[in-house]
Design an enzyme around this catalytic site. Structure first.
Site, PDB file in Angstrom:
ATOM      1  CG  ASP A 184       2.948  -8.225   0.046  1.00  0.00           C
ATOM      2  OD1 ASP A 184       3.316  -8.026   1.162  1.00  0.00           O
ATOM      3  OD2 ASP A 184       2.169  -7.425  -0.460  1.00  0.00           O
ATOM      4  CG  ASP A 220       4.815  -6.823   4.926  1.00  0.00           C
ATOM      5  OD1 ASP A 220       5.319  -5.416   5.151  1.00  0.00           O
ATOM      6  OD2 ASP A 220       3.871  -6.842   4.525  1.00  0.00           O
ATOM      7  CD  GLU A 221       5.380  -4.352  -0.820  1.00  0.00           C
ATOM      8  OE1 GLU A 221       5.047  -4.036  -1.871  1.00  0.00           O
ATOM      9  OE2 GLU A 221       5.116  -3.660   0.401  1.00  0.00           O
TER      10      GLU A 221
END
Length: 474
Positions: A11, A105-106
């Site tokens: 993350d 983003d993850e």
């Protein structure tokens, strides 16, 4: 369930805001909020400095301004974020063929499938190297969680934030989960959490103590059995490499309701073009065109039309969206418009022939400036400059827009490589020496545009306030 912590969850830390801070030396260590900056905007993400004031993603921007009036409020630069995301995803794919992106983003990674880890020591070493590579390649930080299941790996990465690494050793899961809130478990949102709280269940251990039958009675079979298994740290979900996009869409919320029917039609055409750009970027075409209209009274209407075959022709999508608009009454005003395409498919032979026949190219995505046509008035209105977007002045060089209004635009001239904040100057919005440009890379030699566009779950559609779907988890 596997016996080694070889599921990795990455993350990126406050991704959008961190990108902006890395780009702009004057904002490093300061409260930064990225999202729709108008009165109806929504926060996409907030830097850790802004979170101290209680600002979080999905919060109305107006509320954020009350909590953090001195923060920097910036409009998103999604093309830039996607480019950096692809750098990070490339590092993950180098570790394993099984990478499951959840948003820009993850992502989850099955390290065992790629031979990158087989026990706790090798998993920890891989996590340490990954964080170092992310910092070297992008200049940003990411938090890494390692565990034997997806649920636990995500919990571990939350514990690691910001800029850390946490490994949950097999055999310690129950003790770790027990005192945690029920909200930590997948599928427990505010409604389910409140329902359990009213039954006297607030922690994971209290779910176990209540027993499976009681949890099923409270939540039903489908949800109850699954939740009870999660409370026992049982999670056999596999990392899925391919997550096919079901639709591609864009939408905008307007600070002031649009009453002019001509303006509404122009906005729908513009949204249709943006939607097609995303289709093409993902190498897709679609059969069903969808129009979304939210009116002045918050009533939301959705209309759709299914074509005979898939298309990525901008003219076809514009015409279909226009036909759908004709069936919608916008007399009282419109606060949100959206255009989407579903029924997605790879390019068809007919699509390729249409492109070869000389179909006009679509314009590039809007950057810092945008000329808004007003056909009803017969002229082009003042150029708009978006806060946070990149510009270049023929004399002062590269900078970014701090704000604009009343015929003036304020620019701070600085680059990611600068050690000190740059100087600020103000110009007329129509200054011929000022132009919108692409962002500079965060790390010398890095990309500023995606090398290849791939559909990533999460921010596929831009939500209210033009902020982009809030992909980051708080």
């Amino acid at each position: 369930m596997r016996t080694a912590p070889t599921i990795l969850h990455l993350d990126m830390d406050a991704f959008y805001a961190s990108v902006e801070q890395a780009s702009k030396p004057s904002l490093r260590g300061k409260a930064v909020i990225v999202g729709g900056i108008g009165p109806r905007g929504v926060v996409a993400t907030a830097s850790y400095e802004a979170r101290v004031f209680g600002v979080h993603s999905a919060m109305p921007t107006a509320q954020a301004r009350r909590l953090a009036p001195n923060a920097a409020y910036l409009t998103p630069r999604f093309t830039f974020y996607r480019a950096i995301s692809q750098q990070v995803m490339g590092l993950l794919h180098a570790l394993s063929p099984l990478v499951e992106p959840l948003s820009l983003d993850e992502a989850f990674v099955d390290l065992e499938a790629g031979g990158a880890a087989w026990d706790e020591a090798s998993a920890r070493g891989t996590g340490v190297r990954l964080r170092q590579e992310i910092r070297e390649v992008t200049g940003l930080t990411g938090s890494v969680g390692l565990a034997a299941s997806k649920m636990l790996a995500k919990i571990a990465s939350e514990q690691a934030k910001p800029d850390g690494l946490v490994v949950i050793e097999p055999g310690t899961e129950r003790a770790l989960l027990g005192p945690m809130s029920v909200r930590i478990l997948p599928g427990v949102g505010p409604a389910t959490g409140d329902h359990l709280r009213r039954a006297g269940i607030t922690t994971v251990e209290e779910i176990v103590e209540a027993g499976e039958d009681e949890v099923v009675r409270l939540l039903g079979k489908a949800h109850g059995h699954g939740l009870y298994a999660m409370a026992l740290a049982r999670d056999d979900r596999a990392v899925v490499a391919e997550r096919d996009a079901k639709s591609v869409s864009v939408e905008d919320t307007y600070d002031v309701d649009i009453h002019d029917r001509v303006r509404v039609r122009l906005e729908v055409q513009r949204l249709a073009d943006r939607c097609v750009r995303r289709l093409r970027g993902a190498g897709l075409s679609g059969r069903t065109i969808v129009l979304k209209v939210r009116r002045y009274d918050f009533s939301t209407l959705t209309r759709s039309e299914t074509l005979r075959g898939p298309t990525d022709d901008p003219a076809v999508v514009r015409e279909a969206a226009a036909r759908l608009l004709e069936a919608v009454d916008t007399t009282g005003g419109v606060r949100l418009l959206g255009v989407g395409v579903s029924g997605l498919a790879d390019y068809t032979q007919e699509d390729l022939f249409a492109q070869a026949a000389g179909e006009p190219e679509l314009p590039e995505e809007e950057t810092a400036q945008e000329a808004v046509p007003d056909e009803s008035a017969g002229h082009v209105v003042e150029r708009r400059w978006s806060a946070g977007h990149d510009v270049r002045h023929s004399e002062y060089g590269h900078g970014w827009v701090q704000g604009s209004g009343l015929g003036r635009v304020t620019v701070r001239f600085e680059t990611p490589e600068d050690k000190e904040p740059g100087r600020v100057r103000t110009f007329r919005t129509d200054d011929p020496e000022l132009e919108a440009v692409d962002p500079l890379p965060l790390v010398p030699g890095g990309p500023v545009r995606p090398s290849e566009a791939v559909p990533v779950p999460g921010p596929g559609a831009e939500p209210e306030g033009g902020a982009g779907r809030a992909s980051e988890q708080e």
